[in-house]
Scaffold this active site. Structure first.
Site, mmCIF file in Angstrom:
data_model
loop_
_atom_site.group_PDB
_atom_site.id
_atom_site.type_symbol
_atom_site.label_atom_id
_atom_site.label_comp_id
_atom_site.label_asym_id
_atom_site.label_seq_id
_atom_site.Cartn_x
_atom_site.Cartn_y
_atom_site.Cartn_z
ATOM 1 N NE ARG A 177 -15.712 -0.003 2.110
ATOM 2 C CZ ARG A 177 -16.381 0.383 3.172
ATOM 3 N NH1 ARG A 177 -17.505 -0.222 3.497
ATOM 4 N NH2 ARG A 177 -15.962 1.364 3.936
ATOM 5 C CD GLU A 222 -15.412 5.246 2.362
ATOM 6 O OE1 GLU A 222 -16.289 5.144 3.234
ATOM 7 O OE2 GLU A 222 -14.265 5.691 2.594
ATOM 8 C CB SER A 233 -3.711 7.815 0.092
ATOM 9 O OG SER A 233 -4.552 7.686 1.222
ATOM 10 C CB SER A 234 -7.550 11.907 1.033
ATOM 11 O OG SER A 234 -8.257 10.832 1.649
ATOM 12 N NE ARG A 252 -3.965 0.095 1.717
ATOM 13 C CZ ARG A 252 -5.076 0.427 2.355
ATOM 14 N NH1 ARG A 252 -5.407 -0.193 3.478
ATOM 15 N NH2 ARG A 252 -5.867 1.370 1.885
#
Length: 452
Positions: free
Chosen positions: A413, A341, A194-195, A148
């Site tokens: 998810r 998401e 990525s925020s 990641r």
């Protein structure tokens, strides 16, 4: 049907994660009649983990009411405890577990190892906290966690003169050698992956000696509402984040106020349940819906009607009514750059539509718990679907689906997306429904009771 509060002889944060009906996984229940269900949901993971960090850095004890109890939140709790924060359950009337009292450490201490699991909030939010601790703190996690993106946090801390040893990888594992203070000041990072890179630095910024003047350089930041969520949680604790221009955030040094906080229900976790009304037909209501929120799940109110749903918000009760797959689900053209998401569940819905869908603005979800674009295309196509990967999204074309194995890739998810398809397609077997414990441990029970 009314889905009641989670009940067990003693509270179990992971619920009953039995693999039912098959040795190979969880056989997704098929909807045999229109739904008529109402449910409440546990607290928001995004809010719980932000508030845990802020409470640990605050100027006194705080209480979180109705926090989420899940793998991600427990990883955050254990990590903060390892740095010296006092965190204990306290009695409360929460439906899904006790409240939490957080007592900040007089002095944060490192000389520990933090297990991030697969939680982006842990691996990204806590390295700046560890920089404020005394001693080395090593961060590592699940196998996929090492893939990641972490560059914004790693390079950001390097830019603040924090000693961080990552052997040049810009990924886990790495060690932060905390000295008890961070100088702060002006900093530039690329947060286009990525925020959470921005949120990670903002959450601790008031504790830096000179605060923080943070600039984003690069492409636009995905999931911008999550930064707004961070700014709102800071504001509630007396920390102002100024944004004099797009892509710049300024935080002055100062105290982070201790407060008691009510955690909102997780609106993104509401997505599969509300989507079920479109797939099975009938109505599904979620109670406790906040009137004002920074959660991206609130966008479901506008997104689901584009697929053909009727949506009504009455007080704190959101009701979705759908006609089922026989009544027709419309294809859509969506830019989900602010709500990535929600994409896996909405892509599953699109796979059941009677016209094509093009869902874009989600290239960044290749770097979530798994490469979600590749995973969705692979698994839907494996059931007979027709999904094409785009540079930043997916093209979903109508095709008859059949039952078969659905791999979750250790991604909550993906697991719930398989459950959505299983409502209309008999024989969908999710290999690891237990991965929903990341943010909603009670998902299998709630899902089956939804259809009872």
């Amino acid at each position: 049907m009314q889905i009641s509060r989670y009940s067990a002889p003693e509270f179990d944060p992971y619920g009953d994660q039995r693999q039912t009906d098959t040795d190979d996984g969880w056989l997704a229940p098929v909807a045999t009649a229109p739904l008529e269900a109402s449910l409440s949901l546990p607290g928001s993971k995004s809010l719980t983990n932000r508030e845990l960090v802020l409470a640990a850095l605050a100027d006194g004890p705080s209480v979180l009411r109705a926090p989420l109890w899940s793998r991600d939140s427990e990883l955050m709790i254990e990590a903060l405890r390892a740095l010296g924060t006092g965190i204990e359950p306290v009695s409360g009337d929460g439906e899904y577990g006790p409240d939490l009292r957080i007592t900040p450490a007089a002095e944060l201490t490192g000389s520990t190892t933090i297990d991030c699991g697969l939680a982006g909030t842990v691996m990204r939010f806590l390295p700046p906290v560890a920089a404020l601790a005394l001693g080395p703190t090593t961060f590592d996690g699940d196998e996929y966690a090492r893939k990641r993106p972490m560059s914004g946090v790693v390079e950001g801390l390097h830019g603040l003169a924090v000693d961080l040893d990552d052997d040049g990888r810009r990924t886990l594992p790495f060690t932060v050698h905390g000295t008890g203070r961070v100088a702060g000041g002006a900093l530039e990072i690329d947060a286009s992956a990525s925020s959470q890179f921005v949120s990670a630095l903002l959450l601790s910024a008031a504790r830096f000696d000179a605060g923080l003047d943070l600039r984003h350089v690069g492409d636009r930041v995905p999931s911008a509402p999550h930064i707004e969520m961070t700014i709102a949680t800071l504001a509630a604790r007396g920390v102002e984040v100024r944004t004099p221009e797009a892509g710049r955030w300024i935080v002055e040094a100062g105290p982070i106020r201790a407060i008691d906080v009510d955690i909102e229900p997780d609106l993104s976790n509401a997505a599969p349940f509300l989507i079920a009304a479109l797939v099975a037909g009938g109505t599904v209501a979620v109670t406790g819906w906040p009137a004002v929120t920074t959660q991206v799940g609130a966008q479901l109110i506008d997104l689901l009607p584009r697929f053909g749903a009727e949506v009504e918000l009455d007080g704190d009760r959101l009701t979705v009514r759908g006609g089922g797959v026989d009544g027709g689900i419309r294809g859509v053209d969506l830019d989900l750059s602010e709500a990535g998401e929600l994409a896996p569940n909405l892509v599953a819905l699109a796979a059941l539509a009677n016209t094509p869908s093009r869902i874009t603005g989600i290239g960044h979800i290749r770097h979530h718990e798994t490469d979600r674009l590749a995973a969705l295309a692979t698994e839907i196509n494996g059931l007979g679907g027709h999904v094409t990967e785009l540079e930043d999204g997916l093209l979903v074309e109508p095709a008859p689906l059949r039952g078969g194995a659905w791999r979750a890739y250790a991604d909550h998810r993906m697991a719930t997306s398989g459950a959505i398809l299983g409502l209309a397609v008999p024989g969908v077997v999710v290999d690891d429904i237990g991965t929903t414990s990341k943010t909603l441990p009670q998902f299998p029970q709630l899902w089956e009771r939804l259809l009872a």
